[in-house]
Design a protein around this motif. Sequence first.
Motif, PDB file in Angstrom:
ATOM      1  N   SER A 200       0.825  -1.214   0.000  1.00  0.00           N
ATOM      2  CA  SER A 200       0.000   0.000   0.000  1.00  0.00           C
ATOM      3  C   SER A 200       0.857   1.261   0.000  1.00  0.00           C
ATOM      4  CB  SER A 200      -0.932   0.002   1.221  1.00  0.00           C
ATOM      5  OG  SER A 200      -1.873  -1.047   1.147  1.00  0.00           O
TER       6      SER A 200
ATOM      7  N   TYR B 145      -9.314  -5.907  -2.190  1.00  0.00           N
ATOM      8  CA  TYR B 145      -8.640  -4.672  -2.572  1.00  0.00           C
ATOM      9  C   TYR B 145      -7.582  -4.865  -3.649  1.00  0.00           C
ATOM     10  CZ  TYR B 145      -5.821  -6.714   1.176  1.00  0.00           C
ATOM     11  OH  TYR B 145      -5.129  -7.597   1.965  1.00  0.00           O
TER      12      TYR B 145
ATOM     13  N   MET C 238      -6.812  -2.113  -6.934  1.00  0.00           N
ATOM     14  CA  MET C 238      -5.473  -1.546  -6.783  1.00  0.00           C
ATOM     15  C   MET C 238      -4.659  -1.788  -8.053  1.00  0.00           C
ATOM     16  SD  MET C 238      -2.692  -2.266  -3.714  1.00  0.00           S
ATOM     17  CE  MET C 238      -3.939  -2.303  -2.433  1.00  0.00           C
TER      18      MET C 238
ATOM     19  N   ILE D 274      -5.960   0.993  -1.218  1.00  0.00           N
ATOM     20  CA  ILE D 274      -4.759   0.956  -0.380  1.00  0.00           C
ATOM     21  C   ILE D 274      -5.106   1.342   1.053  1.00  0.00           C
ATOM     22  CG2 ILE D 274      -3.214   1.384  -2.330  1.00  0.00           C
ATOM     23  CD1 ILE D 274      -2.916   4.252  -1.443  1.00  0.00           C
ATOM     24  N   ASN D 275      -6.043   2.267   1.227  1.00  0.00           N
ATOM     25  CA  ASN D 275      -6.483   2.611   2.584  1.00  0.00           C
ATOM     26  C   ASN D 275      -7.226   1.453   3.240  1.00  0.00           C
ATOM     27  OD1 ASN D 275      -5.888   5.623   3.153  1.00  0.00           O
ATOM     28  ND2 ASN D 275      -6.718   5.664   1.088  1.00  0.00           N
TER      29      ASN D 275
ATOM     30  N   LEU E 291       1.486   5.404   5.502  1.00  0.00           N
ATOM     31  CA  LEU E 291       0.896   5.423   4.169  1.00  0.00           C
ATOM     32  C   LEU E 291       0.859   6.839   3.600  1.00  0.00           C
ATOM     33  CD1 LEU E 291      -0.624   4.200   1.791  1.00  0.00           C
ATOM     34  CD2 LEU E 291      -2.728   4.293   3.160  1.00  0.00           C
TER      35      LEU E 291
END
Length: 464
Positions: free
Chosen positions: A272, A332, A336, A380-381, A400
Amino acid sequence: MRRHLVPPARSSNLALLATSLGFVIICLDVTVVNVALARIREGLAIDSTALEWVVNAYTLAFASLLLSAGALADRFGARRVFVAGFAVFTCASVACGLSGGATMLIVSRLLQGVGAALCVPSSLALLGAAFPEPHARAKAVSIWAGTAALALGAGPLVGGVLVDCFGWPAIFLINMPIGIAGIWLTLAHAPDTVRHAARRIDLAGQTLAIITLAALTYAVVESGTRGWTSVTVMTGLAAAVATGAVFVTVEARHTQPLLPLTLFRNAAVNVSAITGLSLNFGYYGLMFAMSLFFQNARHDTPLETGLAFLPMTAVVTVANIASGTLTARFGYRLPMAFGQALAALGYFSLVFVHAQSSALAVALPLLAVGVGVALAVPSINTAVLTHVDPSCIGIASGVLNTARQIGGVVGVGVFGSLVRPELNDLAEGLHVAAIPAVVVSLSSLLTIVLGLKTSGSLVTDGAG
């Protein structure tokens, strides 16, 4: 009989609105100031160096303090730190609007950066607390990221309208009612996170982190005007490397470090952070380069430049919502990877753009980048929220967002050094700048494919 007042029930949706408002004005200030620089210089009669620091003071404080802000959110509670940051940012915005000279404006912009740094990691932690159910959380994160991305892209347009209609102070004073509303909504509806008061403050780590990030940010910011081989820039980079090495050594030996190095054993955190860095590298660099391209090569006005970005920003919210739906259903990893691939395609398409290109030919690469980034950012969050222990959400979010901020600063530095009106044809500079953006995006895509062994399913993975 005495009537007892029942406190209103907390609303997770209003908590989402509160965190989104905080993120919106922070992202808006990243780009909205650029279109007001000419009016600020005229109004305050300041030189070019001071004008550069009107932009850079905010970036410097923001990037330098994110890690420390994440640690503070874990120790004192995300809601308390978020409200404090929102208040600092709002007051600093008013001070910016009332500035009568360069010094006051630069100091106020620095304080805006401090407030922004306090808000960002804590806002993600608040979202995790307000939406504990994984699917609802994925959609909430997509909306939160979408409003911020929309604000980032709409900055030139909003700034152009405010400056033309009300003067340059309006771009700062508009933050006051938004700040007041956001603080009230946070206090009324955002749940607080668990406070880890027993955790000691790692003063050595925080000091070294601030020096490292400040030196790196300063060096990259100055590279645009001084060049990458200048003594100032090389000294800044050397200082960042040296203090960074000391920071890692200190953190490895500390019993309660600012940045637990064990966090990087988590593949989701590593991937991430790398993805976030690459996304901001290309996106921030593109926004900077295209602003110059529109105004210097195509001779558009600031307002026309803002309108030129509109096709890209108009689809951001839709793409972010789609990302939330995809993440909730497939995990995710898919959004992504697909988002990063689409962004790489958009950067590659810039090599075919020229000053005489049609509006459609210019808009299509911007659309690809905008949709790609908008698909990838929420995922990514969500990956960080899903895989990091709740006690470390603040610092993980700080990692991040520090990676993303470094990517943005380096992206602007690289694009800015390659796309300079006084040195080269802007279209040719844009073509050259597109190459590192493509390389960085494809490298990140490879990291996603190889680094995330599973789909990142919210049903099967859990918060491991």
